[in-house]
Design a protein around this motif. Structure first.
Motif, PDB file in Angstrom:
ATOM      1  N   ILE A 175      12.027 -43.420 111.408  1.00  0.00           N
ATOM      2  CA  ILE A 175      11.167 -42.289 111.775  1.00  0.00           C
ATOM      3  C   ILE A 175       9.822 -42.389 111.048  1.00  0.00           C
ATOM      4  CG2 ILE A 175      10.872 -39.797 111.521  1.00  0.00           C
ATOM      5  CD1 ILE A 175      13.879 -39.514 112.099  1.00  0.00           C
ATOM      6  N   LEU A 176       9.859 -42.670 109.745  1.00  0.00           N
ATOM      7  CA  LEU A 176       8.608 -42.794 108.985  1.00  0.00           C
ATOM      8  C   LEU A 176       7.776 -43.976 109.479  1.00  0.00           C
ATOM      9  CD1 LEU A 176       9.804 -41.974 105.337  1.00  0.00           C
ATOM     10  CD2 LEU A 176       8.481 -40.512 106.884  1.00  0.00           C
ATOM     11  N   ARG A 177       8.442 -45.036 109.905  1.00  0.00           N
ATOM     12  CA  ARG A 177       7.699 -46.168 110.475  1.00  0.00           C
ATOM     13  C   ARG A 177       6.963 -45.745 111.743  1.00  0.00           C
ATOM     14  NH1 ARG A 177      12.524 -50.709 109.712  1.00  0.00           N
ATOM     15  NH2 ARG A 177      11.994 -51.320 107.547  1.00  0.00           N
ATOM     16  N   SER A 178       7.629 -44.952 112.557  1.00  0.00           N
ATOM     17  CA  SER A 178       6.992 -44.478 113.789  1.00  0.00           C
ATOM     18  C   SER A 178       5.842 -43.527 113.490  1.00  0.00           C
ATOM     19  CB  SER A 178       8.030 -43.775 114.670  1.00  0.00           C
ATOM     20  OG  SER A 178       9.012 -44.676 115.118  1.00  0.00           O
ATOM     21  N   LEU A 179       6.059 -42.595 112.575  1.00  0.00           N
ATOM     22  CA  LEU A 179       5.003 -41.637 112.227  1.00  0.00           C
ATOM     23  C   LEU A 179       3.786 -42.350 111.634  1.00  0.00           C
ATOM     24  CD1 LEU A 179       7.206 -38.803 110.681  1.00  0.00           C
ATOM     25  CD2 LEU A 179       5.908 -38.663 112.812  1.00  0.00           C
ATOM     26  N   TYR A 180       4.027 -43.402 110.875  1.00  0.00           N
ATOM     27  CA  TYR A 180       2.917 -44.136 110.258  1.00  0.00           C
ATOM     28  C   TYR A 180       1.968 -44.704 111.306  1.00  0.00           C
ATOM     29  CZ  TYR A 180       0.381 -47.570 107.467  1.00  0.00           C
ATOM     30  OH  TYR A 180      -0.609 -48.297 106.855  1.00  0.00           O
ATOM     31  N   LYS A 181       2.510 -45.164 112.416  1.00  0.00           N
ATOM     32  CA  LYS A 181       1.675 -45.729 113.480  1.00  0.00           C
ATOM     33  C   LYS A 181       0.699 -44.699 114.027  1.00  0.00           C
ATOM     34  CE  LYS A 181       5.630 -48.488 114.947  1.00  0.00           C
ATOM     35  NZ  LYS A 181       6.666 -48.621 116.011  1.00  0.00           N
ATOM     36  N   VAL A 182       1.085 -43.428 113.999  1.00  0.00           N
ATOM     37  CA  VAL A 182       0.255 -42.364 114.564  1.00  0.00           C
ATOM     38  C   VAL A 182      -0.602 -41.689 113.504  1.00  0.00           C
ATOM     39  CG1 VAL A 182       0.305 -40.114 115.736  1.00  0.00           C
ATOM     40  CG2 VAL A 182       1.863 -41.945 116.449  1.00  0.00           C
ATOM     41  N   TYR A 183      -0.010 -41.423 112.315  1.00  0.00           N
ATOM     42  CA  TYR A 183      -0.689 -40.598 111.317  1.00  0.00           C
ATOM     43  C   TYR A 183      -1.064 -41.335 110.037  1.00  0.00           C
ATOM     44  CZ  TYR A 183       1.283 -36.901 114.225  1.00  0.00           C
ATOM     45  OH  TYR A 183       1.636 -36.102 115.288  1.00  0.00           O
ATOM     46  N   GLY A 184      -0.558 -42.536 109.832  1.00  0.00           N
ATOM     47  CA  GLY A 184      -0.696 -43.154 108.526  1.00  0.00           C
ATOM     48  C   GLY A 184       0.329 -42.566 107.571  1.00  0.00           C
ATOM     49  N   PRO A 185       0.132 -42.722 106.255  1.00  0.00           N
ATOM     50  CA  PRO A 185       1.115 -42.202 105.297  1.00  0.00           C
ATOM     51  C   PRO A 185       1.226 -40.669 105.381  1.00  0.00           C
ATOM     52  CG  PRO A 185      -0.423 -43.721 104.238  1.00  0.00           C
ATOM     53  CD  PRO A 185      -0.982 -43.420 105.588  1.00  0.00           C
ATOM     54  N   VAL A 186       2.451 -40.168 105.257  1.00  0.00           N
ATOM     55  CA  VAL A 186       2.680 -38.725 105.292  1.00  0.00           C
ATOM     56  C   VAL A 186       3.358 -38.284 104.001  1.00  0.00           C
ATOM     57  CG1 VAL A 186       2.884 -38.675 107.803  1.00  0.00           C
ATOM     58  CG2 VAL A 186       4.949 -38.962 106.402  1.00  0.00           C
ATOM     59  N   SER A 187       3.185 -36.999 103.664  1.00  0.00           N
ATOM     60  CA  SER A 187       3.942 -36.405 102.561  1.00  0.00           C
ATOM     61  C   SER A 187       5.311 -35.985 103.081  1.00  0.00           C
ATOM     62  CB  SER A 187       3.211 -35.184 102.005  1.00  0.00           C
ATOM     63  OG  SER A 187       1.967 -35.547 101.454  1.00  0.00           O
ATOM     64  N   VAL A 188       6.315 -36.088 102.223  1.00  0.00           N
ATOM     65  CA  VAL A 188       7.680 -35.731 102.610  1.00  0.00           C
ATOM     66  C   VAL A 188       8.188 -34.587 101.744  1.00  0.00           C
ATOM     67  CG1 VAL A 188      10.066 -36.517 102.806  1.00  0.00           C
ATOM     68  CG2 VAL A 188       8.190 -38.067 103.410  1.00  0.00           C
ATOM     69  N   ILE A 189       8.697 -33.551 102.379  1.00  0.00           N
ATOM     70  CA  ILE A 189       9.455 -32.504 101.699  1.00  0.00           C
ATOM     71  C   ILE A 189      10.920 -32.814 101.958  1.00  0.00           C
ATOM     72  CG2 ILE A 189       9.967 -30.041 101.543  1.00  0.00           C
ATOM     73  CD1 ILE A 189       7.145 -29.499 102.618  1.00  0.00           C
ATOM     74  N   HIS A 190      11.642 -33.079 100.891  1.00  0.00           N
ATOM     75  CA  HIS A 190      12.997 -33.617 101.007  1.00  0.00           C
ATOM     76  C   HIS A 190      14.010 -32.660 100.373  1.00  0.00           C
ATOM     77  CE1 HIS A 190      16.079 -36.729  99.390  1.00  0.00           C
ATOM     78  NE2 HIS A 190      16.373 -36.451 100.650  1.00  0.00           N
ATOM     79  N   PHE A 191      14.789 -31.967 101.219  1.00  0.00           N
ATOM     80  CA  PHE A 191      15.879 -31.120 100.748  1.00  0.00           C
ATOM     81  C   PHE A 191      17.146 -31.967 100.656  1.00  0.00           C
ATOM     82  CE2 PHE A 191      12.911 -28.106 102.469  1.00  0.00           C
ATOM     83  CZ  PHE A 191      13.099 -26.923 101.750  1.00  0.00           C
ATOM     84  N   ASP A 192      17.722 -32.072  99.471  1.00  0.00           N
ATOM     85  CA  ASP A 192      18.873 -32.964  99.315  1.00  0.00           C
ATOM     86  C   ASP A 192      19.507 -32.737  97.948  1.00  0.00           C
ATOM     87  OD1 ASP A 192      20.633 -35.266  99.363  1.00  0.00           O
ATOM     88  OD2 ASP A 192      19.212 -36.261 100.689  1.00  0.00           O
ATOM     89  N   ALA A 193      20.778 -33.118  97.839  1.00  0.00           N
ATOM     90  CA  ALA A 193      21.427 -33.155  96.530  1.00  0.00           C
ATOM     91  C   ALA A 193      21.111 -34.451  95.797  1.00  0.00           C
ATOM     92  CB  ALA A 193      22.939 -33.010  96.697  1.00  0.00           C
ATOM     93  N   HIS A 194      20.636 -35.473  96.539  1.00  0.00           N
ATOM     94  CA  HIS A 194      20.449 -36.819  96.002  1.00  0.00           C
ATOM     95  C   HIS A 194      19.001 -37.270  96.139  1.00  0.00           C
ATOM     96  CE1 HIS A 194      24.534 -36.329  97.708  1.00  0.00           C
ATOM     97  NE2 HIS A 194      24.901 -36.855  96.556  1.00  0.00           N
ATOM     98  N   LEU A 195      18.592 -38.186  95.263  1.00  0.00           N
ATOM     99  CA  LEU A 195      17.211 -38.642  95.249  1.00  0.00           C
ATOM    100  C   LEU A 195      16.864 -39.514  96.458  1.00  0.00           C
ATOM    101  CD1 LEU A 195      16.956 -39.672  91.484  1.00  0.00           C
ATOM    102  CD2 LEU A 195      16.030 -37.604  92.540  1.00  0.00           C
ATOM    103  N   ASP A 196      17.762 -40.429  96.813  1.00  0.00           N
ATOM    104  CA  ASP A 196      17.549 -41.361  97.939  1.00  0.00           C
ATOM    105  C   ASP A 196      16.350 -42.273  97.713  1.00  0.00           C
ATOM    106  OD1 ASP A 196      19.725 -40.172  99.074  1.00  0.00           O
ATOM    107  OD2 ASP A 196      18.601 -39.005 100.546  1.00  0.00           O
ATOM    108  N   THR A 197      16.019 -42.510  96.440  1.00  0.00           N
ATOM    109  CA  THR A 197      14.890 -43.395  96.117  1.00  0.00           C
ATOM    110  C   THR A 197      15.347 -44.628  95.333  1.00  0.00           C
ATOM    111  OG1 THR A 197      14.440 -42.053  94.146  1.00  0.00           O
ATOM    112  CG2 THR A 197      13.148 -41.582  96.118  1.00  0.00           C
ATOM    113  N   TRP A 198      16.651 -44.900  95.325  1.00  0.00           N
ATOM    114  CA  TRP A 198      17.155 -46.058  94.596  1.00  0.00           C
ATOM    115  C   TRP A 198      16.701 -47.354  95.277  1.00  0.00           C
ATOM    116  CZ3 TRP A 198      20.242 -41.645  95.104  1.00  0.00           C
ATOM    117  CH2 TRP A 198      20.564 -41.011  93.899  1.00  0.00           C
ATOM    118  N   GLY A 199      16.460 -48.373  94.470  1.00  0.00           N
ATOM    119  CA  GLY A 199      15.979 -49.632  95.014  1.00  0.00           C
ATOM    120  C   GLY A 199      17.066 -50.452  95.668  1.00  0.00           C
ATOM    121  N   SER A 200      18.298 -50.341  95.158  1.00  0.00           N
ATOM    122  CA  SER A 200      19.390 -51.124  95.727  1.00  0.00           C
ATOM    123  C   SER A 200      20.714 -50.612  95.197  1.00  0.00           C
ATOM    124  CB  SER A 200      19.234 -52.612  95.370  1.00  0.00           C
ATOM    125  OG  SER A 200      19.355 -52.790  93.954  1.00  0.00           O
TER     126      SER A 200
END
Length: 397
Positions: free
Chosen positions: A196-221
């Motif tokens: 989804i972010l790849r698709s949005l980037y084509k139209v808008y460039g980088p976007v800010s994300v508001i992320h509701f979650d119990a987990h970070l989801d930013t781990w590298g591997s």
């Protein structure tokens, strides 16, 4: 002799019952015409489904297979992405789009007004339709991710109807200066946000994300990720998005409470571009301050909202793949979302609903209600005023 008598009585009784049934079949039902040409349409009019009947679309919205129907136009589309092979614990979110649509059956356009929002999103002039599901591959994750990106991009490039009562924001941020539709995606596991972010980037460039979650989801591997595709999971997609330059450095989490390896996870999270609001902050800071921090963080940038249902406590939303105790209540999440109205939203999703772990559809119903909030959030220029109370005069409602 006795046997013959019993047989005669039984035979007579059966003949009597047969005669009664025959007479009943011949008599017209009370209140109905004997005219055999009578149809449903000329007697009852338009076939209107009950809240519990009819084809399954979100809130009984018009349904279109938008990916193949190039004539389908909309301002806002609901799109399912039934992908769940990027999870690290319990699978089952491929049935999330179905569960959310099923949970939305009591919702419909004609009764969409809420006191909390003071509006009905279906009466704001925007055309809102259900575009069905992306037919993702359950066997090949690389193929599935590409299918989701192509599907989202296909819908994002459709012309809008452009009759909304709320001024368009997408034209202001789009690289081509055109107005683009907004999509609310029903997951699926959280991996779906990378395409989804790849698709949005084509139209808008980088976007800010508001992320509701119990987990970070930013781990590298994760351990065992030795191929390029194995890096793509529901816990690494934000890291990969940052590598690809898909996000601004002004994103923010809300509701975090997961276990960490160490504070190095937080340092990595900050490097990916996120600020942190924990689940406990709602007690220490209050809802108003959380809203203020989120709004201040994303500012005037184009914003994408991603909501993992596990931000809600599993006692209230058990149907999720990676439950964490101590989450926010459904009411608290809804209250924060109302405070975000007026930001420059270009899209949103709700993910990780896995109905196999649900009870009485409580998670699916909560998720469907949050999607209704997303629609009002998209179509409100500012947060609504405080809800009316019993003592509020009727003419002020």
């Amino acid at each position: 002799m006795l046997r013959h008598l019993i047989a005669a009585i039984l035979t007579g009784g059966l003949l009597l019952l047969s005669a009664i049934a025959h007479n009943h079949e011949q008599a017209p039902l009370e209140g109905l015409s004997e005219d055999t040409s009578e149809t449903w349409l000329n007697k009852y009019g338009k076939q209107i489904d009950q809240v519990f009947s009819g084809p399954l679309s979100f809130s009984h919205l018009p349904y279109s297979r938008c990916l193949e129907d190039i004539s389908a136009q909309f301002d806002i589309a609901v799109l399912g992405m039934p992908f769940d092979t990027g999870v690290t614990y319990r699978p089952g979110a491929r049935f999330g789009p179905y569960a959310i649509r099923s949970g939305s059956r009591r919702q419909r356009e004609t009764r969409g007004y809420t006191l909390a929002w003071r509006n009905n999103p279906y009466e704001q002039g925007s055309k809102i339709i259900d575009c069905g599901d992306v037919p993702v591959s359950p066997f090949d994750n690389a193929l599935a991710v590409d299918q989701m990106e192509v599907a989202y991009s296909t819908l994002l490039e459709r012309p809008t109807i452009g009759q909304s009562l709320v001024p368009s924001l997408t034209r202001r941020f789009a690289k081509d200066g055109k107005e683009h539709p907004r999509i609310i995606t029903l997951g699926g596991d959280h991996t779906i946000v990378l395409p989804i972010l790849r698709s949005l980037y084509k139209v808008y460039g980088p976007v800010s994300v508001i992320h509701f979650d119990a987990h970070l989801d930013t781990w590298g591997s994760y351990p065992g990720q030795i191929t390029e595709q194995s890096r793509v999971t529901h816990g690494t997609f934000f890291y990969l998005a940052q590598e690809e330059g898909l996000m601004t450095n002004t994103s923010i989490h809300a509701g975090i409470r997961c276990k960490l390896a160490s504070m190095a996870d937080i340092e990595n999270d900050e490097a990916v571009g996120f600020q942190l609001v924990t689940s406990d902050d709602i007690d220490d800071l209050g809802v108003a301050e959380i809203i203020r921090r989120i709004r201040a963080r994303v500012g005037d940038s184009p914003v994408y909202l991603s909501l993992d249902i596990d931000v809600i406590d599993p006692g209230l939303a058990p149907a999720t793949g990676t439950p964490e105790a101590g989450g926010w209540t459904t009411r608290e999440v809804k209250r924060v979302i109302r405070g975000l109205a007026g930001l420059n939203f270009v899209g949103a999703d709700i993910v990780e609903v896995a109905p196999a772990y649900d009870n009485a559809e409580i998670t699916g119903i909560a998720a469907a209600d949050l999607v209704h909030d997303f629609l009002s959030m998209f179509l409100s220029q500012e947060p609504p005023k405080a809800p009316a109370t019993r003592n509020t005069p009727r003419d002020e409602l």
